[in-house]
Write a protein that holds these residues in place. Structure first.
Motif, mmCIF file in Angstrom:
data_model
loop_
_atom_site.group_PDB
_atom_site.id
_atom_site.type_symbol
_atom_site.label_atom_id
_atom_site.label_comp_id
_atom_site.label_asym_id
_atom_site.label_seq_id
_atom_site.Cartn_x
_atom_site.Cartn_y
_atom_site.Cartn_z
ATOM 1 N N TRP A 288 -11.417 -49.170 14.819
ATOM 2 C CA TRP A 288 -12.389 -49.074 13.742
ATOM 3 C C TRP A 288 -11.739 -49.226 12.374
ATOM 4 C CZ3 TRP A 288 -13.092 -44.990 10.168
ATOM 5 C CH2 TRP A 288 -14.377 -44.831 9.647
ATOM 6 N N ALA A 370 -4.692 -33.645 11.419
ATOM 7 C CA ALA A 370 -4.999 -34.807 10.569
ATOM 8 C C ALA A 370 -4.033 -34.961 9.391
ATOM 9 C CB ALA A 370 -6.436 -34.710 10.064
ATOM 10 N N ARG A 371 -3.766 -33.852 8.691
ATOM 11 C CA ARG A 371 -2.890 -33.959 7.519
ATOM 12 C C ARG A 371 -1.500 -34.424 7.892
ATOM 13 N NH1 ARG A 371 -3.343 -28.940 3.342
ATOM 14 N NH2 ARG A 371 -5.592 -28.761 3.407
ATOM 15 N N ASP B 54 -9.582 -29.794 5.501
ATOM 16 C CA ASP B 54 -8.515 -30.170 6.440
ATOM 17 C C ASP B 54 -7.823 -31.462 6.029
ATOM 18 O OD1 ASP B 54 -8.922 -28.013 8.218
ATOM 19 O OD2 ASP B 54 -10.621 -29.052 9.130
ATOM 20 N N GLY B 55 -8.255 -32.037 4.939
ATOM 21 C CA GLY B 55 -7.690 -33.320 4.511
ATOM 22 C C GLY B 55 -6.467 -33.146 3.633
ATOM 23 N N LEU B 56 -5.889 -34.264 3.285
ATOM 24 C CA LEU B 56 -4.659 -34.263 2.501
ATOM 25 C C LEU B 56 -4.972 -34.569 1.039
ATOM 26 C CD1 LEU B 56 -1.498 -34.189 2.701
ATOM 27 C CD2 LEU B 56 -1.606 -36.674 2.909
ATOM 28 N N VAL B 57 -4.372 -33.752 0.142
ATOM 29 C CA VAL B 57 -4.509 -33.997 -1.291
ATOM 30 C C VAL B 57 -3.286 -34.766 -1.773
ATOM 31 C CG1 VAL B 57 -4.712 -32.946 -3.580
ATOM 32 C CG2 VAL B 57 -5.821 -31.875 -1.612
ATOM 33 N N MET B 58 -3.551 -35.900 -2.432
ATOM 34 C CA MET B 58 -2.460 -36.702 -2.990
ATOM 35 C C MET B 58 -2.839 -37.013 -4.431
ATOM 36 S SD MET B 58 -2.122 -39.278 0.237
ATOM 37 C CE MET B 58 -3.902 -39.207 0.488
ATOM 38 N N GLU B 63 -8.307 -37.022 0.840
ATOM 39 C CA GLU B 63 -8.626 -37.959 1.916
ATOM 40 C C GLU B 63 -9.232 -37.192 3.077
ATOM 41 O OE1 GLU B 63 -6.140 -41.504 3.009
ATOM 42 O OE2 GLU B 63 -6.008 -40.444 4.912
ATOM 43 N N PRO B 65 -10.078 -35.875 6.620
ATOM 44 C CA PRO B 65 -9.185 -35.817 7.786
ATOM 45 C C PRO B 65 -9.669 -36.653 8.966
ATOM 46 C CG PRO B 65 -10.483 -33.814 7.638
ATOM 47 C CD PRO B 65 -10.737 -34.588 6.376
ATOM 48 N N LYS B 66 -10.954 -37.027 8.947
ATOM 49 C CA LYS B 66 -11.508 -37.658 10.150
ATOM 50 C C LYS B 66 -11.386 -39.175 10.110
ATOM 51 C CE LYS B 66 -13.331 -36.754 14.008
ATOM 52 N NZ LYS B 66 -12.658 -35.806 14.865
ATOM 53 N N HIS B 67 -11.869 -39.765 9.037
ATOM 54 C CA HIS B 67 -11.928 -41.231 9.007
ATOM 55 C C HIS B 67 -11.276 -41.813 7.770
ATOM 56 C CE1 HIS B 67 -15.695 -40.073 11.358
ATOM 57 N NE2 HIS B 67 -14.819 -40.481 12.235
ATOM 58 N N ASN B 68 -10.493 -40.986 7.059
ATOM 59 C CA ASN B 68 -9.694 -41.466 5.938
ATOM 60 C C ASN B 68 -10.500 -41.961 4.735
ATOM 61 O OD1 ASN B 68 -8.270 -42.756 8.684
ATOM 62 N ND2 ASN B 68 -7.069 -41.281 7.556
ATOM 63 N N ARG B 70 -11.906 -41.644 1.057
ATOM 64 C CA ARG B 70 -11.203 -41.024 -0.071
ATOM 65 C C ARG B 70 -12.134 -40.759 -1.237
ATOM 66 N NH1 ARG B 70 -5.277 -43.586 -0.861
ATOM 67 N NH2 ARG B 70 -4.476 -43.026 1.187
#
Lengths: 404, 104
Positions: A288, A370-371, B54-58, B63, B65-68, B70
């Motif tokens: 995907w 995920a991270r 649960d996502g990443l901070v940049m 972003e 966590p599941k499908h990127n 942003r």
């Protein structure tokens, strides 16, 4: 002037339209799709489309208002007969010709059919209609046999179970997820399916498929109201092949996703290309995110760019409460380092002989990995060589290695 | 009318990180930027309602966590596929070592 013609109205085709307009292209865009629908999202087909309480329609990637605002010309429910590369035109099933300046093949892949099964008894899953048919058949108490222990088969098995069916899964290979998933992670998925109540028949072939049963090579016979084959997909290369384009496990492209015919490009499941970050290895990614990312690369190149596609391959799958994410190319990294970021979660880092991080594989409840998978993906893209001891030590945040 | 609620201790959010804050049936994400400023947005991704905590901070990006997907968490702007709908943002303030967000 024929503008840009896109054959295939899936993720790659839809995102290419969006990216072409976002890049300022104002010429004609014609999107041709074999299904009657506008482009929709396929990942839910093995999951929520089957399991949601209410039957729902497709989740649109492009709805009518977006199609209008992007000024797209759509030809849906339209079979393409052939390509006239000399005349730079697409020949439609009804005989009409659509001229192009540049052509994008985003024709996707089609599920492999099970040899020895016929009629409506052995199904496959690719489109929305397939998913609705599975939903209709997955009634409480029905016996479902899934053949193939890949992502699709496993997700369909868990969805059938959720609908109250009794489920068996047959995989000929010695274990499930043989392709691209490390054994330790495949084992977690396998055990979770056993715990959920799936009859996992692994490492055994099929002797015979009858109207109401699957007979295994070891003599076992499993009753089946419905059989679903999830035994992989073949790239849709018919048009490219007939037109004499180079084929190599898909439509063979260069790193810029250009086929052997200079005005024709390919993206998504049908496209094979050499990946410059992985020693030029030719790969075809049925994924995907790859379809989205290749659409971005190819849109730039359709407009005269020369961008190599170097995004890191990335896959995900949901299995019950577990999420699995994989980035990079694990088999190029023979040295495996393990990290346990949370209870019930596991990350594996795959390092090359020279210490370069080539791949990461993670599984855990919810989005617990995920991270870390994302950070590892960034390290792979930067061709970093993180210290194995640091990767294994959960007291060392992966983010700190990025900044080192 | 502003409606300030106490979300968390300021030091409960790491530098360049995010935590989840639930209040009255709603869920929010509270961010601390690399410059130690605090921001708040709706807690769920506008694509498929996944918890962004649960996502990443940049830098200024979160972003999913599941499908990127942003977003710029400072403005809420959707910044990457598959997200096309912006994220709602909320004003924040820090008082007495606590982060407050205006959820009105």
């Amino acid at each position: 002037m024929g503008g840009i013609v896109i054959i295939g109205a899936g993720m790659a085709g839809a995102r290419a339209c969006i990216n072409l307009r976002a890049s300022g292209y104002e010429g004609e865009i014609t999107l041709i799709g074999e299904e009657v629908h506008l482009p929709y999202d396929r990942p839910p087909l093995s999951k929520s489309t089957i399991t949601d309480e209410q039957e729902a329609g497709p989740i649109w990637l492009l709805d009518h208002s977006i199609v209008d605002s992007l000024k797209l010309k759509t030809l849906l429910g339209m079979h393409v007969d052939s390509l006239d590369t000399a005349g730079k035109a697409v020949v439609l099933g009804d005989g009409r010709r659509v001229a192009y300046d540049k052509l994008l093949l985003a024709t996707g892949a089609k599920p492999r059919k099970l040899p020895g099964a016929s009629g409506d008894h052995a199904l496959t899953l690719r489109d929305h209609r397939d998913a609705i048919e599975l939903r209709r058949r997955f009634q409480p108490g029905k016996s479902i046999v899934v053949i193939g222990g890949g992502f699709i088969g496993l997700e369909v098995a868990s969805s059938a179970l959720k609908r109250g069916c009794s489920v068996a899964l047959v995989e000929m290979q010695p274990r499930i997820l043989m392709r691209g998933v490390p054994e330790a992670i495949a084992k977690i998925v396998h055990d979770r399916h056993v715990q959920a109540g799936v009859n996992m028949c692994v490492g055994v072939g099929i002797a015979e498929i009858t109207a109401h049963a699957v007979k295994l090579a070891d003599g076992r016979e499993i009753v089946a109201d419905t059989i679903i084959a999830g035994i992989g997909a073949a790239p849709e290369i018919r048009l490219a092949q007939q037109a004499g384009l180079a084929i190599e496990n898909g439509i063979a492209c260069n790193a810029e996703l250009q086929t052997s015919e200079p005005d024709i490009y390919a993206a998504g499941d049908c496209c094979s290309f050499p990946h410059e970050l992985f020693a030029g290895r030719r790969m075809r990614l049925e994924a995907w995110r790859n379809a989205q990312e290749q659409a971005a690369t190819v849109a730039e190149n359709l407009l005269g760019g020369h961008k190599a596609h170097t995004n890191i391959p990335w896959f995900w799958s949901d299995q019950y409460d577990l999420s699995l994410q994989i980035a990079g190319v694990a088999d190029l990294g023979p040295h495996v380092v393990q990290r346990v970021p949370a209870p019930g979660a596991l990350l594996l880092f795959h390092l090359a002989d020279d210490g370069r991080l080539m791949g990461v594989s993670g599984i855990g409840p919810g989005n617990s990995v995920a991270r870390d998978v994302k950070l590892a993906e960034m390290m792979i893209a930067k061709q970093m060589k993180p210290a194995a001891a640091a990767l294994a030590d959960v007291s060392v945040p992966l983010k700190s290695l990025m900044k080192g | 009318m502003a409606q300030w609620v106490d979300a968390c201790a300021a030091d409960a959010v790491g530098n360049e990180d995010v935590i989840r804050f639930d209040h009255a049936g709603r869920t929010f994400a509270v961010y601390r930027s690399p410059e130690d400023k605090y921001y708040a947005t709706d807690g769920l991704c506008t694509h498929e309602k996944v918890h962004l905590c649960d996502g990443l901070v940049m830098d200024n990006i979160i972003e999913c966590p599941k499908h990127n997907g942003r977003f710029d968490y400072k403005t809420g702007q959707a910044r990457g596929a598959p997200c096309i709908i912006n994220l709602k943002t909320y004003p924040t303030k820090v008082e007495g070592g606590r982060v407050f967000i205006d959820i009105a």
